[in-house]
Design a protein around this motif. Structure first.
Motif, PDB file in Angstrom:
ATOM      1  N   LYS A 110      19.498 -16.414   6.486  1.00 31.50           N
ATOM      2  CA  LYS A 110      19.937 -15.162   5.863  1.00 31.50           C
ATOM      3  C   LYS A 110      21.362 -14.818   6.277  1.00 31.50           C
ATOM      4  CE  LYS A 110      18.500 -10.351   5.273  1.00 31.50           C
ATOM      5  NZ  LYS A 110      17.480  -9.328   5.643  1.00 31.50           N
ATOM      6  N   ALA A 111      21.658 -14.991   7.595  1.00 28.31           N
ATOM      7  CA  ALA A 111      23.005 -14.697   8.081  1.00 28.31           C
ATOM      8  C   ALA A 111      24.028 -15.641   7.461  1.00 28.31           C
ATOM      9  CB  ALA A 111      23.030 -14.808   9.604  1.00 28.31           C
ATOM     10  N   ALA A 112      23.643 -16.911   7.335  1.00 27.38           N
ATOM     11  CA  ALA A 112      24.554 -17.893   6.739  1.00 27.38           C
ATOM     12  C   ALA A 112      24.833 -17.545   5.280  1.00 27.38           C
ATOM     13  CB  ALA A 112      23.958 -19.294   6.859  1.00 27.38           C
ATOM     14  N   LYS A 113      23.788 -17.131   4.563  1.00 27.96           N
ATOM     15  CA  LYS A 113      23.979 -16.748   3.160  1.00 27.96           C
ATOM     16  C   LYS A 113      24.890 -15.526   3.056  1.00 27.96           C
ATOM     17  CE  LYS A 113      19.669 -18.602   1.231  1.00 27.96           C
ATOM     18  NZ  LYS A 113      18.383 -18.258   0.581  1.00 27.96           N
ATOM     19  N   ALA A 114      24.714 -14.575   3.996  1.00 31.00           N
ATOM     20  CA  ALA A 114      25.552 -13.372   3.993  1.00 31.00           C
ATOM     21  C   ALA A 114      27.018 -13.747   4.214  1.00 31.00           C
ATOM     22  CB  ALA A 114      25.081 -12.399   5.065  1.00 31.00           C
ATOM     23  N   VAL A 158      28.372 -16.622   3.474  1.00 31.50           N
ATOM     24  CA  VAL A 158      28.838 -17.293   2.252  1.00 31.50           C
ATOM     25  C   VAL A 158      29.162 -16.265   1.177  1.00 31.50           C
ATOM     26  CG1 VAL A 158      28.144 -18.814   0.368  1.00 31.50           C
ATOM     27  CG2 VAL A 158      27.636 -19.450   2.739  1.00 31.50           C
ATOM     28  N   ARG A 159      28.278 -15.256   1.012  1.00 32.29           N
ATOM     29  CA  ARG A 159      28.532 -14.241  -0.008  1.00 32.29           C
ATOM     30  C   ARG A 159      29.806 -13.452   0.315  1.00 32.29           C
ATOM     31  NH1 ARG A 159      22.853 -13.634   0.101  1.00 32.29           N
ATOM     32  NH2 ARG A 159      23.024 -11.906   1.599  1.00 32.29           N
ATOM     33  N   ALA A 160      29.981 -13.115   1.602  1.00 29.83           N
ATOM     34  CA  ALA A 160      31.188 -12.394   1.993  1.00 29.83           C
ATOM     35  C   ALA A 160      32.434 -13.230   1.723  1.00 29.83           C
ATOM     36  CB  ALA A 160      31.112 -12.032   3.472  1.00 29.83           C
ATOM     37  N   ALA A 161      32.359 -14.515   2.008  1.00 29.45           N
ATOM     38  CA  ALA A 161      33.498 -15.398   1.753  1.00 29.45           C
ATOM     39  C   ALA A 161      33.778 -15.493   0.257  1.00 29.45           C
ATOM     40  CB  ALA A 161      33.216 -16.782   2.341  1.00 29.45           C
ATOM     41  N   GLU A 162      32.708 -15.556  -0.529  1.00 30.09           N
ATOM     42  CA  GLU A 162      32.881 -15.634  -1.985  1.00 30.09           C
ATOM     43  C   GLU A 162      33.526 -14.360  -2.513  1.00 30.09           C
ATOM     44  OE1 GLU A 162      28.943 -16.398  -3.316  1.00 30.09           O
ATOM     45  OE2 GLU A 162      29.127 -18.590  -3.132  1.00 30.09           O
ATOM     46  N   LYS A 163      33.071 -13.207  -1.990  1.00 36.46           N
ATOM     47  CA  LYS A 163      33.670 -11.929  -2.414  1.00 36.46           C
ATOM     48  C   LYS A 163      35.145 -11.854  -2.023  1.00 36.46           C
ATOM     49  CE  LYS A 163      29.503  -9.071  -2.367  1.00 36.46           C
ATOM     50  NZ  LYS A 163      28.825  -7.908  -1.744  1.00 36.46           N
ATOM     51  N   ALA A 164      35.434 -12.299  -0.806  1.00 31.80           N
ATOM     52  CA  ALA A 164      36.828 -12.290  -0.359  1.00 31.80           C
ATOM     53  C   ALA A 164      37.684 -13.200  -1.233  1.00 31.80           C
ATOM     54  CB  ALA A 164      36.907 -12.725   1.101  1.00 31.80           C
ATOM     55  N   ALA A 165      37.120 -14.361  -1.574  1.00 36.58           N
ATOM     56  CA  ALA A 165      37.863 -15.300  -2.428  1.00 36.58           C
ATOM     57  C   ALA A 165      38.084 -14.699  -3.812  1.00 36.58           C
ATOM     58  CB  ALA A 165      37.107 -16.623  -2.523  1.00 36.58           C
ATOM     59  N   ASP A 166      37.041 -14.040  -4.341  1.00 37.71           N
ATOM     60  CA  ASP A 166      37.176 -13.408  -5.654  1.00 37.71           C
ATOM     61  C   ASP A 166      38.240 -12.303  -5.606  1.00 37.71           C
ATOM     62  OD1 ASP A 166      35.247 -15.067  -6.648  1.00 37.71           O
ATOM     63  OD2 ASP A 166      33.600 -13.609  -6.455  1.00 37.71           O
ATOM     64  N   ALA A 167      38.233 -11.521  -4.529  1.00 41.63           N
ATOM     65  CA  ALA A 167      39.214 -10.435  -4.401  1.00 41.63           C
ATOM     66  C   ALA A 167      40.631 -10.985  -4.329  1.00 41.63           C
ATOM     67  CB  ALA A 167      38.901  -9.607  -3.154  1.00 41.63           C
ATOM     68  N   LEU A 168      40.802 -12.073  -3.568  1.00 41.79           N
ATOM     69  CA  LEU A 168      42.122 -12.688  -3.476  1.00 41.79           C
ATOM     70  C   LEU A 168      42.572 -13.254  -4.816  1.00 41.79           C
ATOM     71  CD1 LEU A 168      41.836 -14.525  -0.028  1.00 41.79           C
ATOM     72  CD2 LEU A 168      43.238 -12.522  -0.570  1.00 41.79           C
TER      73      LEU A 168
END
Length: 212
Positions: free
Chosen positions: A183-187, A189-199
């Motif tokens: 669950k922590a790993a998925k979180a 990954v999701r945070a990284a994906e959101k950061a990448a999308d924001a960038l």
């Protein structure tokens, strides 16, 4: 009747000695050793036989083998059986001294005083019962060995069940920790994906401004 383990060992040793003697007789074509209803080559001594009869039939067999020792050892099969018998006899003598001594009944409490003071008292005479006695001077109760064995069985069962429960708890904890890590790993990954999308969105916006 509860039979002491030392008596069962005596049955097995007599049967082994008979097999040694009988193999010798067959291989050398000589008269087989004498025996009577006191003992059976398969089961050992007759439970109804008295100590005198057991002594007599054993002495006959021992004398037969002693008179045949050189020939017994001269053949491979006889030598193998002889070595196996001597080894078994030495083990039995170490395990069961000439006189059975009282032994502490480990892990079981007296049903009366609840103390760990039980002791197995061997039979003092032929066909005497085995008794479990409490050595607590304030108690001194006598118990049927079957009751003590039953208590031991209950104790073993509770230990096995407790161990199984601990194993299940450990397994469940490992699973929970594994799920938490996933669950922590998925979180992450999701945070990284959101950061990448924001960038990416920010870069796109900047590009549009420059083109405007």
């Amino acid at each position: 009747m509860i039979v002491p383990s030392s008596w069962l060992e005596a049955d097995a040793l007599w049967c082994a000695l008979w097999a040694l003697a009988d193999d010798y007789a067959v291989e050398w074509g000589v008269e087989r050793p004498e025996r009577d209803v006191t003992a059976s080559p398969l089961d050992g001594f007759n439970p109804e036989a008295n100590i005198e009869a057991v002594w007599f039939v054993t002495e006959m067999l021992v004398k037969y083998v002693q008179a045949s020792v050189p020939d017994v050892f001269s053949r491979v099969q006889g030598a193998i059986r002889a070595v196996q018998y001597v080894s078994a006899m030495q083990t039995a003598l170490a395990r069961y001294p000439s006189d059975d001594a009282p032994q502490k009944a480990h892990f079981v409490r007296c049903r009366a005083c609840k103390q760990m003071t039980l002791r197995r008292r061997p039979p003092l005479e032929y066909q005497d019962p085995i008794v479990v006695e409490c050595t607590n001077e304030e108690c001194g109760e006598l118990w049927d060995p079957r009751l003590v064995d039953f208590d031991l069985k209950i104790l073993r069962t509770s230990i096995v069940e407790a161990a199984a429960e601990r194993a299940r708890a450990v397994k469940e904890r490992v699973r929970a920790e594994s799920r938490a890590r996933i669950k922590a790993a998925k979180a992450v990954v999701r945070a990284a994906e959101k950061a990448a999308d924001a960038l990416a969105e920010e870069a796109s916006t900047n590009e549009e401004r420059r083109n405007a």
